[in-house]
Enzyme design. Structure first.
Site, PDB file in Angstrom:
ATOM      1  N   GLU A 117      -4.924  -3.925  -2.069  1.00  0.00           N
ATOM      2  CA  GLU A 117      -6.371  -3.712  -1.992  1.00  0.00           C
ATOM      3  C   GLU A 117      -6.697  -2.480  -1.142  1.00  0.00           C
ATOM      4  O   GLU A 117      -7.831  -2.011  -1.127  1.00  0.00           O
ATOM      5  CB  GLU A 117      -7.072  -4.965  -1.446  1.00  0.00           C
ATOM      6  CG  GLU A 117      -6.872  -5.249   0.050  1.00  0.00           C
ATOM      7  CD  GLU A 117      -5.508  -5.873   0.392  1.00  0.00           C
ATOM      8  OE1 GLU A 117      -4.555  -5.711  -0.390  1.00  0.00           O
ATOM      9  OE2 GLU A 117      -5.426  -6.498   1.466  1.00  0.00           O
ATOM     10  N   SER A 164       5.319  -6.914   3.280  1.00  0.00           N
ATOM     11  CA  SER A 164       5.859  -7.263   4.599  1.00  0.00           C
ATOM     12  C   SER A 164       6.682  -8.550   4.548  1.00  0.00           C
ATOM     13  O   SER A 164       6.530  -9.372   3.635  1.00  0.00           O
ATOM     14  CB  SER A 164       4.715  -7.432   5.585  1.00  0.00           C
ATOM     15  OG  SER A 164       3.920  -8.524   5.178  1.00  0.00           O
ATOM     16  N   GLU A 199       9.452  -4.222  12.979  1.00  0.00           N
ATOM     17  CA  GLU A 199       9.233  -3.055  12.106  1.00  0.00           C
ATOM     18  C   GLU A 199       7.961  -2.363  12.591  1.00  0.00           C
ATOM     19  O   GLU A 199       6.907  -2.991  12.665  1.00  0.00           O
ATOM     20  CB  GLU A 199       9.056  -3.532  10.661  1.00  0.00           C
ATOM     21  CG  GLU A 199       8.860  -2.390   9.688  1.00  0.00           C
ATOM     22  CD  GLU A 199       8.641  -2.857   8.245  1.00  0.00           C
ATOM     23  OE1 GLU A 199       7.911  -3.846   8.043  1.00  0.00           O
ATOM     24  OE2 GLU A 199       9.182  -2.216   7.334  1.00  0.00           O
ATOM     25  N   LYS A 241      -1.267  -7.410  -9.229  1.00  0.00           N
ATOM     26  CA  LYS A 241      -2.229  -7.401  -8.111  1.00  0.00           C
ATOM     27  C   LYS A 241      -1.828  -6.274  -7.180  1.00  0.00           C
ATOM     28  O   LYS A 241      -0.939  -6.407  -6.350  1.00  0.00           O
ATOM     29  CB  LYS A 241      -2.187  -8.748  -7.377  1.00  0.00           C
ATOM     30  CG  LYS A 241      -3.459  -9.155  -6.731  1.00  0.00           C
ATOM     31  CD  LYS A 241      -3.828  -8.646  -5.381  1.00  0.00           C
ATOM     32  CE  LYS A 241      -2.911  -8.483  -4.250  1.00  0.00           C
ATOM     33  NZ  LYS A 241      -3.405  -7.402  -3.344  1.00  0.00           N
ATOM     34  N   CYS A 278       9.541   1.807   3.243  1.00  0.00           N
ATOM     35  CA  CYS A 278      10.408   0.676   3.597  1.00  0.00           C
ATOM     36  C   CYS A 278      11.829   1.151   3.832  1.00  0.00           C
ATOM     37  O   CYS A 278      12.628   0.466   4.440  1.00  0.00           O
ATOM     38  CB  CYS A 278      10.389  -0.373   2.501  1.00  0.00           C
ATOM     39  SG  CYS A 278      11.120   0.230   0.991  1.00  0.00           S
ATOM     40  N   PHE A 285       0.812  -1.225   0.000  1.00  0.00           N
ATOM     41  CA  PHE A 285       0.000   0.000   0.000  1.00  0.00           C
ATOM     42  C   PHE A 285       0.842   1.270   0.000  1.00  0.00           C
ATOM     43  O   PHE A 285       0.350   2.336  -0.349  1.00  0.00           O
ATOM     44  CB  PHE A 285      -0.923   0.013   1.238  1.00  0.00           C
ATOM     45  CG  PHE A 285      -0.210   0.428   2.499  1.00  0.00           C
ATOM     46  CD1 PHE A 285      -0.009   1.780   2.791  1.00  0.00           C
ATOM     47  CD2 PHE A 285       0.301  -0.512   3.389  1.00  0.00           C
ATOM     48  CE1 PHE A 285       0.674   2.166   3.944  1.00  0.00           C
ATOM     49  CE2 PHE A 285       0.990  -0.130   4.531  1.00  0.00           C
ATOM     50  CZ  PHE A 285       1.176   1.212   4.804  1.00  0.00           C
TER      51      PHE A 285
END
Ligand code: NAD
Length: 464
Positions: free
Chosen positions: A143, A193, A348, A140, A248, A116
């Site tokens: 979402e 992740s 994290e 993909k 990240c 995301f």
């Protein structure tokens, strides 16, 4: 609302990509390059509109949304050079009258699964280079924020990507698992992740696919006492709290060496000044985190830090933003006196939380970082070339910034996170991804003419 793809829809998308590969793989290089040239022009023209969509769906500031698109656009610009990037090699006379050369051929239907936090940049790390190499693609998107990704895909089609070459399916775990196990998909590129990335790497690998997984991080910044104080503090605070810490490559751990620890109050003072507000509001420094779930997770990790004895120097919990009282806001948060066993160090956090540790020497800082399982990015702030050279050589992290806080390589290099932040050897974009998205075929060839001397039957393996 995001319509999750059914198994039939996933099969249809893959079937359309498989059918399109038959012709796309032999489409001339120049035709593919021209589409990428048109695509980069269209992204540039539509940048303000897509940035507005991105800010609205994701929450990051408008300036940062533009940065998200521009870093992806640079990969599209690089894909315009696919003619030279995809060239093979040639060696003349490897044996008498024998030449050897390589072809870099597309591999088939490739898939990308994206997170995301960069809904423009990360899809653009993947499909432009995959398609430019002659593959077809099933994407993909996350979402949680697929709208700006869809805007970019629409522009790619407008630029001339033929029907079936680029396909999108929406969904969560079930769709991801269907991609990882689909017999007609040959390669999967994942960013997200560590937990999901490890699952994707294993599942797709077990199903015979090439896989690359770029995953979670804990990025340290080492601050030496000789560093330029103003530049260092600005870089540290910007890299820790920009995009609400949801990068990240965000700096999430400050490691102060020796007397540099005296700068910690200045870090807190600068963090306190940052303006927390909706990303669409002018002057915002820190927008919301992505969801109520993300906010609850960040806040519970802050609580764990307090419970485990770290010193909470700035607490961003419980802030209310006028006009957005139900927003997922967490303000800049700073911890001092953190120890390596604490959850705020081992996990994290992925929110606007900077944790700090003090060490006595550079060697101690290097040992600390090398013992941390993640290896995405690291920064060093110093004015000493000798210190920087020692650090870049001894630090076991894939991307190093020297007086640069978020060292994400530009697209002519590759993103090279390492150890616990990555599975698979090749990174996204750059030369490495051309290798990922192509199969090298090596041809060894000899041609005879009527004057070639007949040397008889040869039963050895040597080429003569
Ligand atoms: P995520 O792992 O939750 O989601 C990534 C993708 O996996 C999404 O498309 C999602 O739909 C799918 N997914 C989610 N749960 C799944 C499951 N159980 N099984 C299969 N698929 C699943 O990651 P996120 O929260 O969207 O993104 C944040 C994470 O991504 C952070 O850990 C961050 O460090 C990492 N990240 C890494 C890089 C990098 O280059 N190393 C870049 C950006 C983000």
């Amino acid at each position: 609302q995001v319509p999750f793809a059914t198994p039939d829809e996933i099969n249809a998308a893959v079937a359309s990509a498989k059918a399109a590969f038959k012709t796309w793989k032999s489409t001339p290089l120049a035709a593919r390059m021209r589409i990428m040239l048109r695509f980069q022009a269209l992204i540039r023209e539509n940048l303000p509109r897509i940035a507005a969509v991105l800010t609205n769906e994701q929450g990051k500031t408008l300036a940062d949304a533009e940065g998200d698109i521009i870093r992806g656009l640079e990969v599209v610009e690089h894909a315009c050079s696919i003619g030279s990037l995809q060239m093979g090699e040639f060696a003349e006379n490897v044996a008498g009258g024998v030449d050897t050369y390589t072809l870099r051929q597309p591999i088939g239907v490739c898939a990308g699964i994206t997170p995301f936090n960069f809904p423009a940049m990360i899809p653009l790390w993947m499909f432009p280079m995959a398609i430019a190499c002659g593959n077809t693609f099933v994407l993909k998107p996350s979402e949680q924020d697929p709208m700006s990704t869809m805007e970019l895909v629409a522009l790619a089609l407008q630029a001339g990507v033929p029907a079936g070459v680029l396909n999108v399916v929406h969904g969560g775990k079930e769709v991801v698992d269907a991609i990882c196990t689909h017999p007609d998909i040959v390669a999967v590129s994942f960013v997200g992740s560590t937990e999901v990335g490890t699952h994707v790497y294993n599942l797709a690998g077990q199903h015979g696919k090439r896989v690359q997984s770029m995953m979670g991080a804990k990025n340290h910044a080492v601050i030496m006492p000789d560093a330029n104080k103003e530049h260092t503090l600005n870089a540290l605070v910007g890299a820790a709290f920009g995009a609400a810490g949801q990068r990240c490559m965000a700096t999430s751990v400050g490691v102060f060496v020796g007397a540099a620890k005296d700068w910690l109050p200045d870090v807190v003072a600068r963090a306190r000044l940052l303006k927390v507000n909706a990303g669409v509001q002018p002057g915002t420094d820190v927008g919301p985190v992505i969801s109520p779930r993300a906010k609850a997770r960040v806040e519970s990790l802050i609580a764990s830090g307090v419970a485990e004895g770290a010193e909470l120097l700035l607490d961003g919990r419980g802030i209310s933003v006028p006009g957005y009282e139900r927003g997922n806001f967490v303000g800049p948060t700073v911890f001092g006196g953190v120890k390596a066993h604490m959850q705020i160090y081992t996990q994290e956090i992925f929110g606007p939380v900077l944790i700090t540790l003090n060490v006595a020497t550079l060697d101690e800082a290097i040992a600390l970082i090398n013992a941390n399982p993640f290896g995405n990015g690291v920064g060093l702030f110093t004015q000493s070339g000798a210190v920087a050279r020692k650090f870049q050589s001894e630090i076991d992290v894939g991307q190093v910034g020297i007086n640069v806080p978020i060292p994400v390589p530009v697209p002519f290099f590759s993103f090279t996170g390492s150890r616990g932040s990555k599975l698979g050897d090749l990174g996204p974009y750059g030369k490495q991804v051309v290798q990922f998205y192509t199969q090298t075929k090596t041809v060894t060839a000899r041609w005879f003419d009527d004057n070639t001397v007949n040397t008889g039957v040869n039963t050895t393996i040597s080429l003569r």
